[in-house]
Design an enzyme around this catalytic site. Structure first.
Site, PDB file in Angstrom:
ATOM      1  N   TYR A 100       2.341  36.962 -13.758  1.00 35.34           N
ATOM      2  CA  TYR A 100       3.114  38.180 -13.526  1.00 35.34           C
ATOM      3  C   TYR A 100       4.587  37.816 -13.539  1.00 35.34           C
ATOM      4  O   TYR A 100       5.043  36.985 -12.754  1.00 35.34           O
ATOM      5  CB  TYR A 100       2.741  38.814 -12.186  1.00 35.34           C
ATOM      6  CG  TYR A 100       3.559  40.046 -11.861  1.00 35.34           C
ATOM      7  CD1 TYR A 100       3.366  41.226 -12.553  1.00 35.34           C
ATOM      8  CD2 TYR A 100       4.538  40.009 -10.868  1.00 35.34           C
ATOM      9  CE1 TYR A 100       4.118  42.357 -12.266  1.00 35.34           C
ATOM     10  CE2 TYR A 100       5.288  41.130 -10.570  1.00 35.34           C
ATOM     11  CZ  TYR A 100       5.075  42.301 -11.264  1.00 35.34           C
ATOM     12  OH  TYR A 100       5.825  43.416 -10.990  1.00 35.34           O
ATOM     13  N   ASP A 120       9.535  30.568 -15.521  1.00 33.68           N
ATOM     14  CA  ASP A 120       9.722  31.612 -14.513  1.00 33.68           C
ATOM     15  C   ASP A 120       9.603  30.945 -13.153  1.00 33.68           C
ATOM     16  O   ASP A 120       8.510  30.724 -12.643  1.00 33.68           O
ATOM     17  CB  ASP A 120       8.666  32.704 -14.692  1.00 33.68           C
ATOM     18  CG  ASP A 120       8.803  33.817 -13.658  1.00 33.68           C
ATOM     19  OD1 ASP A 120       9.578  33.647 -12.690  1.00 33.68           O
ATOM     20  OD2 ASP A 120       8.123  34.846 -13.810  1.00 33.68           O
ATOM     21  N   LYS A 144      13.876  35.286  -5.335  1.00 36.68           N
ATOM     22  CA  LYS A 144      13.306  34.919  -4.047  1.00 36.68           C
ATOM     23  C   LYS A 144      14.271  34.109  -3.184  1.00 36.68           C
ATOM     24  O   LYS A 144      15.149  34.647  -2.526  1.00 36.68           O
ATOM     25  CB  LYS A 144      11.985  34.160  -4.236  1.00 36.68           C
ATOM     26  CG  LYS A 144      10.961  34.880  -5.097  1.00 36.68           C
ATOM     27  CD  LYS A 144      10.406  36.116  -4.442  1.00 36.68           C
ATOM     28  CE  LYS A 144       9.288  36.713  -5.255  1.00 36.68           C
ATOM     29  NZ  LYS A 144       8.771  37.957  -4.706  1.00 36.68           N
TER      30      LYS A 144
END
Length: 429
Positions: free
Chosen positions: A143, A238, A266
């Site tokens: 994802y 990613d 994050k």
């Protein structure tokens, strides 16, 4: 036990889709009513009904310094007193960019954005611009945000809701996204042999965190690097989840692989909305205003996120490798307690831990791919999840999500967790 949360959820459902602003929060994968947060302090999260939890969700990863760390709060307060957004450059943005490029040498130039989705979307647009090719390769269960081209056989919340291809994604967009099984190096080689001249980039979570924490098989990431170089495609790591969480220099430092582009999020916001993408100088030279590939954002590099993120990265740098060693040791102890408790009761279990991430599966191992992760017993995980809540521990409300540790979890919280696992496992038999 959750009267206030139930009332709050009923009110939320009247004005928000499913009562939430992000789907996995709705507890659809585990059932029941989501608890509503009141506040957090260090490794603990408190709900509006007065319960306290040892928190391993940590806002889905960014809170590596726990909830409301005094130094992070002070940095945000100081920035807010000077103004929350200006729409013109600040020196704080430069300092943040300098710190990121210092800690991740593969990133020579970086652009700040507001979310991981923005970061991956922009990196893929840049890869297509740089290579003049249309196709991208991703991995089943990976994802990378909710941009159209990435909602094809995606993991995490998409898999939780059984939507491997989201409605609203144009067929022509989906056709430019090629998907392969994670950890299947031979499938990568075969696809490039057939379509290599069409492929702009491969995007991968170097440690898969959106199908439950899954580690790369030996040689898998090296294959991605070799194949992309051979065919003139870009390799995008990613690291929205792994960046500054599995090592100070991210997964790329941990595994010794240098990608062309990296996406971040994050931890670099320490809990505030932020993302970033960056990489080789010659590729980033295409980004406006230096080049023709357009991407913009009014709140990109806003002072609150930059202040929080910069202080977080400085603290991680000060803590050094010992912090990551301790986080991984704690994660391994959680996995060991989980597997031992399951084995004592004849329940198939398996787990992984790396840096400040871990994953727990109700199935026999190994778990190397989305297919294997998806075959784990979701019903057992749901019962285990609620039993852990009842014993004061908050995990991700989906088996297809990673768990996270913070620098402020101590032996006390770990002991409470080990005890909770032992009691909760009885609920899944």
């Amino acid at each position: 036990m959750y009267d206030k949360s139930e009332a709050a959820f009923a009110a939320a459902k009247r004005v928000m889709p499913g009562g939430v602003n992000s789907p996995v929060r709705a507890f659809k994968a585990v059932g029941g009513t989501p608890f509503f947060a009141s506040h957090g302090e260090g490794p603990y999260l408190y709900d509006i009904d007065g319960h306290r939890y040892v928190d391993y969700l940590l806002s889905w990863g960014p809170l590596i310094w726990g909830h409301a760390h005094p130094e992070i709060v002070a940095a945000v307060e100081s920035a807010a007193r000077r103004g929350t957004s200006f729409g013109v450059p600040t020196e704080l943005e430069t300092r943040m960019a300098e710190k990121v490029t210092q800690l991740m040498p593969s990133i020579e130039v970086v652009r700040m954005v507001n979310s991981g989705t923005e970061a991956t979307m922009s990196a893929l647009r840049l890869a297509r611009a740089y290579t003049s090719r249309d196709c991208i390769v991703k991995f089943e269960g990976g994802y990378h945000g909710h941009a159209d081209s990435l909602l094809v056989k995606a993991g995490s919340g998409v898999a939780t809701f059984g939507l491997p291809n989201s409605p609203g994604v144009p067929r022509t967009t989906a056709e430019t996204t090629l998907t392969l099984p994670y950890n299947d190096a031979e499938a990568v080689r075969a696809l490039f042999a057939r379509r290599g001249e069409d492929i702009a980039a491969v995007i991968v979570e170097p440690v898969a965190g959106n199908m439950g924490c899954i580690l790369p098989e030996p040689g898998f990431l090296k294959t991605l690097r070799e194949v992309t170089q051979a065919y003139g495609a870009l390799l995008i790591f990613d690291e929205v989840m792994t960046g500054f969480r599995v090592a100070l220099g991210g997964a790329q430092a941990r595994f010794g692989i240098t990608p062309d582009l990296t996406t971040l999020g994050k931890v670099i916001g320490a809990g505030l909305p932020v993302g970033a993408y960056g990489g080789r100088r010659d590729i980033m030279a295409l980004v406006a205003p230096d080049g023709p590939m357009y991407q913009a954002g009014t709140l990109s590099g806003n002072p609150l996120a930059m202040a929080a993120g910069l202080r977080s990265l400085e603290m991680l740098e000060e803590a050094g490798p010992a912090l990551y060693e301790r986080l991984e040791a704690f994660g391994r102890r959680i996995v060991a307690a989980f597997t031992a408790a399951g084995q004592r009761r004849g329940v198939p279990v398996y787990g992984h831990a790396i840096g400040g991430m871990f994953g727990l599966f109700f199935r026999e191992g190994p778990v190397r791919s989305f297919a294997e992760a998806s075959s784990a017993d979701a019903g057992r995980y749901a019962r285990f999840f609620h039993a852990m809540l009842q014993n004061g521990v908050s995990l991700a409300p989906s088996q297809l999500e990673a768990g996270f540790l913070s620098a402020v979890h101590t032996e006390r919280e770990l002991a409470l967790t080990e005890e909770a696992i032992e009691r909760a496992m009885a609920a899944v038999v």
